[in-house]
Scaffold this active site. Structure first.
Site, PDB file in Angstrom:
ATOM      1  N   TYR A 178      -1.106  -0.344  10.482  1.00  0.00           N
ATOM      2  CA  TYR A 178      -1.390  -0.805   9.118  1.00  0.00           C
ATOM      3  C   TYR A 178      -0.278  -0.356   8.174  1.00  0.00           C
ATOM      4  O   TYR A 178       0.244  -1.139   7.369  1.00  0.00           O
ATOM      5  CB  TYR A 178      -2.733  -0.251   8.657  1.00  0.00           C
ATOM      6  CG  TYR A 178      -3.043  -0.544   7.201  1.00  0.00           C
ATOM      7  CD1 TYR A 178      -3.514  -1.793   6.820  1.00  0.00           C
ATOM      8  CD2 TYR A 178      -2.849   0.426   6.218  1.00  0.00           C
ATOM      9  CE1 TYR A 178      -3.781  -2.072   5.480  1.00  0.00           C
ATOM     10  CE2 TYR A 178      -3.126   0.159   4.891  1.00  0.00           C
ATOM     11  CZ  TYR A 178      -3.587  -1.096   4.529  1.00  0.00           C
ATOM     12  OH  TYR A 178      -3.847  -1.361   3.201  1.00  0.00           O
TER      13      TYR A 178
ATOM     14  N   SER B 263       0.851  -1.188   0.000  1.00  0.00           N
ATOM     15  CA  SER B 263       0.000   0.000   0.000  1.00  0.00           C
ATOM     16  C   SER B 263       0.889   1.242   0.000  1.00  0.00           C
ATOM     17  O   SER B 263       1.986   1.231   0.585  1.00  0.00           O
ATOM     18  CB  SER B 263      -0.899   0.038   1.236  1.00  0.00           C
ATOM     19  OG  SER B 263      -1.562   1.287   1.353  1.00  0.00           O
TER      20      SER B 263
END
Length: 262
Positions: free
Chosen positions: A153, A140
């Site tokens: 995350y 990501s």
């Protein structure tokens, strides 16, 4: 049975994983699809068999459970037909670090880091011995941007990028291709599962567009593919600046700036 290498996709019941399954099936690859939701896997598999004629095997597995991940590892080690691993399964949680419980964080790291690493580890030795194969790790852009505030995350996705780049350096001379794919916000169920309405985000990429772009990078054999980044030169500049620091890390003494009192 296809003469092309089979593709194992994790998190394949929906979102990015389901689109990867669709695209590889349309390229003529047999599939091994892994997810928790067997009903959705069966629906997807039936459609892909009907539309493309490829063979589709299913493994129902929760990759945060040791017994389940061990079964997938065994399939990757033992099934010589599998020539591509798509490490897509992942999760996110809302809130700041101080608001997130230890069990939530442990599950997040278990899925986004531990499972991904174990599956890559299960298949890499076979690929290296064969001198062929590909590992696609879905990271990501958050892993590059602590400013986004998704601390744990983002840290898991920074790990995915580092791992992928390290594996690329280690395995590419042995004929194994490793690709890190860094999406930005993409229209998947990860948002709903984490408790956020995706429609409140300012810019969201459609899943099909994301995967199609990632596969262009795959075909080009890019080590890092960032579908939302308009100017590839920015990534190249970032990497050049990082690499320029490396020779300066080996020093006997601290840098002068740390040997002078403020």
């Amino acid at each position: 049975m296809s003469s092309k290498p089979a593709v194992l996709v994790t998190g394949a019941s929906s979102g990015i994983g389901a689109v990867y399954a669709d695209r590889f099936a349309k390229r003529g690859h047999d599939l091994v699809l892994v997810a928790r939701d067997l009903g959705r896997l069966e629906t997807l598999a039936e459609r892909l068999r009907r539309e493309t004629g490829v063979a589709v095997d299913l493994i129902q597995a929760d990759l945060t459970r040791i017994a389940d991940i061990t079964r997938v590892e065994s399939r990757l080690r033992d099934d010589s037909r599998i020539g591509v691993l798509v490490n897509n399964a992942g999760a996110a949680i809302l809130g700041g670090f101080v608001e997130q419980g230890p069990e939530q964080l442990a599950d997040l790291v278990s899925l986004n880091v531990t499972a991904l690493t174990r599956l890559a580890s299960a298949v890499a030795p076979r690929f290296a011995k064969a001198g062929d194969g590909a590992i696609i790790n879905i990271g990501s852009v958050v892993g590059l941007a602590p400013e986004f505030g998704m601390t744990v995350y983002g840290a898991t996705k920074a790990f995915v990028l580092y791992l992928s780049q390290g594996l690329h350096g280690e395995l590419s001379p042995k004929g194994v291709y490793v690709q890190a794919v860094l999406p930005a916000a993409t229209r998947t169920e990860i948002w709903e599962r984490s408790g956020l309405d995706v429609n409140t985000l300012p810019a969201v990429m459609e899943t099909g567009d994301l995967v199609d772009a990632a596969l262009v990078g795959f075909d080009r054999r890019e080590a890092v593919t960032i579908p939302p980044l308009p100017d590839a030169g920015q990534w190249n500049t970032y990497e050049t600046a990082r690499a320029a620091m490396v020779p300066n890390f080996g020093q006997v003494h601290p840098a002068e700036r740390y040997r002078t009192a403020a």
